[in-house]
Design a protein around this motif. Structure first.
Motif, PDB file in Angstrom:
ATOM      1  N   GLY A 150      41.263  39.796  47.510  1.00  0.00           N
ATOM      2  CA  GLY A 150      41.188  40.492  48.793  1.00  0.00           C
ATOM      3  C   GLY A 150      42.444  41.292  49.069  1.00  0.00           C
ATOM      4  O   GLY A 150      42.383  42.427  49.574  1.00  0.00           O
ATOM      5  N   ALA A 151      43.598  40.708  48.728  1.00  0.00           N
ATOM      6  CA  ALA A 151      44.864  41.423  48.932  1.00  0.00           C
ATOM      7  C   ALA A 151      44.953  42.628  48.003  1.00  0.00           C
ATOM      8  O   ALA A 151      45.482  43.675  48.380  1.00  0.00           O
ATOM      9  CB  ALA A 151      46.033  40.475  48.693  1.00  0.00           C
ATOM     10  N   THR A 156      47.842  37.903  43.352  1.00  0.00           N
ATOM     11  CA  THR A 156      46.809  37.088  42.713  1.00  0.00           C
ATOM     12  C   THR A 156      45.553  36.935  43.555  1.00  0.00           C
ATOM     13  O   THR A 156      44.585  36.343  43.093  1.00  0.00           O
ATOM     14  CB  THR A 156      47.370  35.693  42.393  1.00  0.00           C
ATOM     15  N   ASP A 157      45.564  37.445  44.775  1.00  0.00           N
ATOM     16  CA  ASP A 157      44.393  37.331  45.644  1.00  0.00           C
ATOM     17  C   ASP A 157      43.597  38.627  45.576  1.00  0.00           C
ATOM     18  O   ASP A 157      44.139  39.719  45.819  1.00  0.00           O
ATOM     19  CB  ASP A 157      44.827  37.052  47.088  1.00  0.00           C
ATOM     20  N   GLY A 209      40.908  38.728  39.295  1.00  0.00           N
ATOM     21  CA  GLY A 209      41.223  39.177  40.641  1.00  0.00           C
ATOM     22  C   GLY A 209      42.682  39.444  40.900  1.00  0.00           C
ATOM     23  O   GLY A 209      43.074  39.660  42.050  1.00  0.00           O
ATOM     24  N   ALA A 210      43.533  39.442  39.860  1.00  0.00           N
ATOM     25  CA  ALA A 210      44.970  39.636  40.043  1.00  0.00           C
ATOM     26  C   ALA A 210      45.380  41.009  39.541  1.00  0.00           C
ATOM     27  O   ALA A 210      44.744  41.593  38.662  1.00  0.00           O
ATOM     28  CB  ALA A 210      45.755  38.552  39.323  1.00  0.00           C
TER      29      ALA A 210
END
Length: 439
Positions: free
Chosen positions: A180-181, A177-178, A288-289
């Motif tokens: 950046g990740a 869900t991040d 973003g997920a």
């Protein structure tokens, strides 16, 4: 000891014993025997043989509520067995009497010192009586504990296996869900990709920062010989940054095509690992997920879905001439007409076609003017009928459609009856005077 296993004589004898420090059987017979029994005094004085037939009948049974000699002997044995009476050693109470008496079994005591008895506190008697049972319970508890410890010694192995199974399941489907990740994972998968990258990106043109992040990564993969195929929507052709990116990667060997509708946002690396856009419980996209998919069957399904989109897509031209622009614009309008006839909302059409809602509404307004429709749904139906995509059986109600114009209908080539005529305008794909289509 259950109540029904304690005789009344034993209860009377215990009450007698509790009133004194110690007593003999003869004293109990004297105190508890029949008051009018002539054999009671003789028994108390002699304390010897009390066999049946002597002293006035068998065992000098109770007369007037008294307790006979035999009953005293049985009650004494009962209480001793229950631990409620204990034998007092000779001279312990200072009496030191040496007379005959009734034994604990009701028999004669002979010349031996007469046994003296004392009451035992009931709780102490209970503790003594239950001690063997408590010991058995203790041993059983120890056996239970040993068995439990033995079986629980296998728990670490089982838990380790369960954890591994959980990791295996979570590795097949992993929700991130991040943002950046997600970007870091894409960079990692791109760096390890060896054979092929399949990309499906709906939504029209890509953001400049996204393209700048992707170009260096994609050039490295192409330099390693990785095959790259990407499908965008037609609207991406009108986005200059996206067109510049496509021109750059296609020069290095990448293949890029566009499609009007029906794309699913996803990436597939080496047909082993896939990423798809994640959605919440309500079906709305999670910003973003991404859902990471490693389960082979699901990855195979994603690959097959990409191949179907790829087969129906058209090459992405690095330059768009007027004729091609008109063709693409007509394809977009045909898709809009179909979605309008299905009753899809403007914002949903815009999202599916990768354009802004304002641009989508402008296309819809032009279509409505072209066919003379009064509503969005009517516009979709009339335009579809004019192009042969709708039958007269599904015509909207007559009171909702404008009156047909024969001349216009002939120009549109409808001529199929009232349901197939186009009122007050051109068929879908035509242009109102002085206007040109736009993607």
């Amino acid at each position: 000891m259950p109540d029904d296993l304690v005789s009344p004589a034993a209860r009377r004898l215990y009450a007698f014993a509790a009133d004194r420090y110690a007593f003999t059987a003869a004293e109990a017979v004297t105190a508890l025997g029949p008051a009018a029994d002539p054999g009671a005094d003789a028994c108390a004085g002699a304390g010897t043989d009390t066999s049946p037939g002597e002293g006035g009948g068998e065992g000098t049974a109770v007369d007037s509520g008294g307790v006979g000699v035999v009953e005293i002997g049985e009650a004494l044995a009962e209480l001793v067995g229950a631990g409620l009476l204990r034998r007092v050693p000779d001279g312990a109470d200072g009496a030191g009497a040496r007379t005959g008496g009734v034994g604990a079994d009701g028999g004669g005591g002979g010349d031996a010192a007469v046994a003296r008895w004392a009451a035992v506190e009931p709780r102490a008697a209970a503790a003594g009586a239950l001690a063997p049972l408590a010991e058995r319970v203790r041993r059983a508890q120890e056996e239970m504990d040993r068995t439990r410890l033995l079986l629980e010694s296998f728990a670490p192995a089982y838990e380790a296996g369960a954890a591994q199974r959980a990791r295996d399941r979570s590795a097949d489907l992993e929700l991130i869900t991040d943002l950046g990740a997600v970007r870091a994972l894409i960079a990692e998968l791109s760096a390890s990709c060896q054979e092929e990258l399949l990309t499906s990106q709906p939504g029209g043109g890509r953001a400049v920062e996204t393209l700048e992040e992707a170009i260096g990564r994609d050039e490295c993969m192409l330099a390693r010989g990785v095959r790259m195929r990407t499908v965008y929507q037609h609207t991406a052709r009108y986005n200059r940054p996206t067109a510049a990116y496509v021109e750059r990667v296609t020069a290095l060997g990448a293949q890029v095509r566009t499609l009007g509708d029906g794309l699913m946002r996803m990436l597939v690396f080496d047909r082993r690992t896939g990423l798809i856009a994640a959605r919440g419980p309500d079906g709305a996209p999670l910003s973003g997920a991404a859902l990471v998919v490693r389960e082979p069957s699901v990855v195979e399904f994603m690959t097959a879905a990409f191949e179907r989109s790829w087969a129906g897509a058209e090459p992405f031209p690095v330059t768009v001439g007027p004729d091609l622009a008109r063709t693409i614009s007509d394809e977009l309008r045909q898709t809009i007409v179909r979605l309008l006839a299905d009753g899809v909302e403007d914002k949903v059409i815009a999202r599916r076609l990768g354009m802004s809602e304002r641009t989508c509404q402008r296309h819809i307004a032009e279509i409505m003017r072209a066919v003379g429709a009064r509503s969005r749904f009517q516009a979709g139906w009339l335009a579809g009928a004019a192009s042969g995509g709708v039958t007269t059986d599904s015509a909207p109600a007559a009171d909702s459609a404008p009156a047909p114009a024969p001349a216009a209908a002939e120009r549109a080539g409808a001529g199929r009856g009232k349901g197939g005529k186009v009122a007050g305008g051109r068929p879908e794909g035509g242009r109102p005077p002085g206007r040109r289509g736009s993607g």
